[in-house]
Structure formats: C-alpha cells, structure tokens
Write a protein that holds these residues in place. Structure first.
Motif, mmCIF file in Angstrom:
data_model
loop_
_atom_site.group_PDB
_atom_site.id
_atom_site.type_symbol
_atom_site.label_atom_id
_atom_site.label_comp_id
_atom_site.label_asym_id
_atom_site.label_seq_id
_atom_site.Cartn_x
_atom_site.Cartn_y
_atom_site.Cartn_z
ATOM 1 N N ARG A 81 0.864 -1.181 0.000
ATOM 2 C CA ARG A 81 0.000 0.000 0.000
ATOM 3 C C ARG A 81 0.907 1.240 0.000
ATOM 4 N N THR B 127 -6.999 1.940 4.387
ATOM 5 C CA THR B 127 -5.759 1.163 4.510
ATOM 6 C C THR B 127 -6.042 -0.155 5.223
ATOM 7 N N VAL C 110 -7.684 -2.438 2.713
ATOM 8 C CA VAL C 110 -6.719 -3.021 1.760
ATOM 9 C C VAL C 110 -6.122 -4.286 2.367
ATOM 10 N N HIS D 113 1.125 -3.163 -10.842
ATOM 11 C CA HIS D 113 0.618 -1.920 -10.239
ATOM 12 C C HIS D 113 -0.818 -1.702 -10.717
ATOM 13 N N THR E 264 -3.887 0.434 -11.486
ATOM 14 C CA THR E 264 -4.143 1.837 -11.804
ATOM 15 C C THR E 264 -5.203 1.930 -12.893
ATOM 16 N N VAL F 116 -0.837 -0.957 -4.714
ATOM 17 C CA VAL F 116 -2.017 -0.084 -4.798
ATOM 18 C C VAL F 116 -1.682 1.262 -4.167
ATOM 19 N N SER G 287 -11.713 2.489 -6.475
ATOM 20 C CA SER G 287 -10.954 2.417 -5.225
ATOM 21 C C SER G 287 -9.939 1.286 -5.250
ATOM 22 N N GLU G 288 -8.892 1.456 -4.426
ATOM 23 C CA GLU G 288 -7.850 0.440 -4.304
ATOM 24 C C GLU G 288 -8.404 -0.869 -3.742
ATOM 25 N N LEU H 20 -8.224 -4.200 -5.971
ATOM 26 C CA LEU H 20 -7.472 -5.337 -5.420
ATOM 27 C C LEU H 20 -8.348 -6.595 -5.386
#
Ligand code: SAM
Length: 181
Positions: free
Chosen positions: A11, A23, A26, A83, A85, A113, A138-139, A143
C-alpha cells in the motif's frame, strides 16, 4: 494462496485519520482473498494492529508489516510487479500472462495499490500496470477483482489455520463459533 508462490500487497501512501479505514480494508481484502502479506507505510500502525487482530481471531497465515521504504521494495522485488491503476492495461487482457508468470514460472508477485497520486517511477518499475476497468474507483475494489481473477475464484475455498473463531454460513442470522484446538 497459501500453497502457491507468494503474493504480497504493498500500500503506497497513507494519510493518518483520513485513510485509516481504507488502509485497513486493503489489508483485510488482501488477507481474505488469498494474498500472503501486506506491507503498509510506516505511519499506518493503527491499521496494522487491526489487521493483526482480525488474523489472530479468524486465522491465517497472513503477515502485516509497516515499512518506510516501499519504493525500494518495489524496485528490488525479485519476481513480478503488478501496479493497479485506472490508466493501465485491461485486466481481462493481461490476466493470463500475469498468472503464467506467477504460477507457471513460480514468481513471487507484488501487487501495488496507491492512495493519492502515484508517481511515475512506480509505473516504470512495474512489469504490468493493470486497470480494473479504466474508470476511477478504489484500491479495495481494484485489489479484490484483481486477486479473484489471478486465483480464478479458488481463493473462495481457502482454509484458515489457527483461527480462534469461525463463521458458520447461514441463509439468515449470524452464527460464530469458537474453534477447538
Ligand atoms: N488519481 C490517482 C492516481 O493518479 O494514481 C489514483 C487515486 S485512487 C483513489 C487510489 C488507488 O486506487 C490507485 O492508486 C489505484 O491503485 C486504485 N485504483 C483506482 N481506480 C482503479 C482502477 N480502475 N483500476 C485499478 N486500480 C484502481
């Protein structure tokens, strides 16, 4: 997954207060969907503790670490770097190649992420820049979809070790029971 080449999630970036839940999520998503480890920024100790607590209660194996040198981790990774994105190649176009590198060539996989804007050196260091759609979201969502594609759904049958408690799936209501040693 636990009997396959390792998957680590890193992260990048964490704004204390504002990013606490994101976080943490994640890390929880990485754990629940088959990754082996998450590496958080140094200032995300509160999220690290929450993820460790969940792992202690609901099982592992899953490692959580904080690091002040995530860029170095990405640069020096001995394996494959993906990665996530919105600007990347479409996950449906590259998932087979990534899976071949990971399970075929048995390469440890690092999934990166972001939180805020990600600097260009990360795009350059990655073997693949991957978009889960080319729309901003969103991450956590990126993910989750990426790991499910990588593992082809097998992570949904994951067995958990050293859990103190487990959820009994029910059509209605909540049932949680202690796990006997
Ligand atoms: N605008 C920022 C940038 O330029 O990098 C991204 C911020 S976004 C809120 C935070 C993270 O969510 C990104 O770094 C990326 O890892 C992930 N993300 C957002 N949309 C995505 C998508 N469509 N596909 C994959 N990952 C995505």
């Amino acid at each position: 997954m636990h009997d396959e080449p390792s998957v680590t999630v890193v992260r990048l970036g964490h704004r204390p207060g504002r990013d606490e839940r994101m976080t943490t999520h994640v890390g929880l998503t990485a754990r629940a969907l088959g990754a082996d480890e998450v590496v958080l920024p140094d200032n995300a100790g509160q999220s690290r503790d929450t993820i460790r607590d969940i792992t202690d209660r609901f099982g592992g194996p899953f490692d959580v670490e904080c690091s002040g040198s995530q860029k170095a981790l990405i640069r020096n990774w001995e394996g494959t770097v993906v990665h996530l994105t919105m600007y990347g190649e479409r996950v449906q176009d590259v998932e087979d190649e990534i899976r071949d590198a990971h399970t075929g060539d048995e390469e440890p996989l690092l999934v990166v992420v972001g939180a805020e804007k990600v600097s260009f050196d990360v795009y350059e260091a990655a073997d693949w820049n991957v978009g889960v759609t080319n729309q901003p979201h969103s991450e956590v969502a990126g993910l989750a979809v990426f790991l499910d594609r990588l593992f082809d759904g097998r992570e949904l049958d994951c067995e958990w070790e050293d859990a103190q408690q487990r959820v009994i799936p029910k059509a209605t209501g909540k049932q949680v029971e202690p796990v006997d040693e």
